[in-house]
Design a protein around this motif. Structure first.
Motif, PDB file in Angstrom:
ATOM      1  N   GLU A   4       1.249  -1.309   0.076  1.00 18.81           N
ATOM      2  CA  GLU A   4       0.214  -0.052  -0.122  1.00 18.81           C
ATOM      3  C   GLU A   4       0.576   1.133   0.251  1.00 18.81           C
ATOM      4  O   GLU A   4       0.625   1.945  -0.744  1.00 18.81           O
ATOM      5  CB  GLU A   4      -0.962  -0.204   1.620  1.00 18.81           C
ATOM      6  N   ILE A   5       1.593   1.748   0.859  1.00 15.45           N
ATOM      7  CA  ILE A   5       2.973   2.889   0.809  1.00 15.45           C
ATOM      8  C   ILE A   5       3.704   2.895  -0.905  1.00 15.45           C
ATOM      9  O   ILE A   5       3.511   3.820  -1.291  1.00 15.45           O
ATOM     10  CB  ILE A   5       3.837   2.521   2.295  1.00 15.45           C
ATOM     11  N   VAL A 100       1.297  13.022   4.949  1.00 18.85           N
ATOM     12  CA  VAL A 100       0.290  11.685   4.555  1.00 18.85           C
ATOM     13  C   VAL A 100      -1.617  11.731   4.849  1.00 18.85           C
ATOM     14  O   VAL A 100      -1.872  12.310   6.527  1.00 18.85           O
ATOM     15  CB  VAL A 100       0.989  10.636   5.731  1.00 18.85           C
ATOM     16  N   THR A 102      -4.519   9.284   5.518  1.00 18.21           N
ATOM     17  CA  THR A 102      -5.143   7.718   5.587  1.00 18.21           C
ATOM     18  C   THR A 102      -5.739   7.684   7.088  1.00 18.21           C
ATOM     19  O   THR A 102      -6.308   9.183   7.503  1.00 18.21           O
ATOM     20  CB  THR A 102      -3.559   7.226   6.910  1.00 18.21           C
ATOM     21  N   ALA A 104      -6.850   5.041   8.243  1.00 21.64           N
ATOM     22  CA  ALA A 104      -6.707   3.135   9.516  1.00 21.64           C
ATOM     23  C   ALA A 104      -6.025   3.820  11.021  1.00 21.64           C
ATOM     24  O   ALA A 104      -7.136   4.136  11.558  1.00 21.64           O
ATOM     25  CB  ALA A 104      -4.771   3.123   8.903  1.00 21.64           C
ATOM     26  N   ARG A 149       5.625   0.970   6.292  1.00 23.96           N
ATOM     27  CA  ARG A 149       4.338   1.714   7.697  1.00 23.96           C
ATOM     28  C   ARG A 149       4.702   2.286   8.826  1.00 23.96           C
ATOM     29  O   ARG A 149       4.468   2.990   9.415  1.00 23.96           O
ATOM     30  CB  ARG A 149       3.707   0.471   7.427  1.00 23.96           C
ATOM     31  N   ILE A 179      -5.261  -0.897   7.122  1.00 25.04           N
ATOM     32  CA  ILE A 179      -5.143   0.885   6.828  1.00 25.04           C
ATOM     33  C   ILE A 179      -6.521   0.429   5.381  1.00 25.04           C
ATOM     34  O   ILE A 179      -7.143  -0.010   4.899  1.00 25.04           O
ATOM     35  CB  ILE A 179      -4.107   1.225   5.502  1.00 25.04           C
ATOM     36  N   LEU A 182      -4.953   4.782   2.099  1.00 24.30           N
ATOM     37  CA  LEU A 182      -3.469   5.930   2.433  1.00 24.30           C
ATOM     38  C   LEU A 182      -3.266   6.711   0.617  1.00 24.30           C
ATOM     39  O   LEU A 182      -2.763   5.406   0.204  1.00 24.30           O
ATOM     40  CB  LEU A 182      -2.308   4.911   2.981  1.00 24.30           C
TER      41      LEU A 182
END
Length: 186
Positions: A4-5, A100, A102, A104, A149, A179, A182
């Protein structure tokens, strides 16, 4: 499969394009041939024969199978404007930092008497350049999604939860789990 990152960094990189990549199959294949040097190298990259690549280049085939078209598009975007990407990442790592956004589940270890139950939060936090540098370095050395992460979680702990050292000083081990989405911007 990218994490995901890693995908969020790729999206942020694509937003940095100053010109859009070629859209036609012929244009994309021409670009890949210039980048990789030969039709045979392009064929290896996208999983087709060199004859097919030459047909795409000449325009004899106007459309590729959907799976091949996706590979071609990915290969072009991966190589498109590397200097623009590099310059934007360098600027984020030395001067501007990274934002960032997100939603989560955040969990953390907190002192006795406070709640440490993880819960979903929607956050938009600007992290300083040092965290951007750590994130890019980790990605460039092949770090896994979990390591990246953790870098983001450390940044959120310092900037959001501890407010740069002015509160929640006993807070440790912030984790970023489950998450929902993101997004990164730099």
């Amino acid at each position: 499969m990218a994490g995901e990152i890693d995908e969020a960094i790729e999206r942020a990189d694509r937003e940095a394009f100053t010109r859009q990549p070629p859209k036609t199959l012929k244009g994309q294949i021409g670009y890949l041939i210039r980048q990789l040097g030969s039709a045979k190298a392009v064929a290896r990259e996208i999983g087709v024969t060199a004859d097919s690549v030459n047909r795409y280049r000449r325009g004899a085939r106007k459309h590729a199978r959907p799976d091949v078209a996706a590979k071609i598009d990915d290969a072009v975007r991966q190589r498109w404007q590397p200097q623009v990407r590099k310059r934007r990442q360098q600027q984020a790592a030395t001067a501007t930092g990274i934002t960032v956004e997100t939603r989560a589940r955040f969990g953390y270890t907190a002192p006795v008497g406070t709640t440490d139950d993880g819960r979903f939060r929607r956050l938009t936090v600007h992290l300083p350049p040092a965290y951007a540098q750590r994130l890019f370095d980790a990605r460039n050395t092949g770090a896994g999604d979990q390591q990246m992460r953790q870098i983001i979680a450390e940044g959120l702990k310092e900037i959001y939860f501890q407010d740069s050292g002015s509160r929640a000083l006993g807070l440790s081990d912030v984790t970023l789990n489950d998450i929902d989405y993101l997004d990164l911007d730099y």
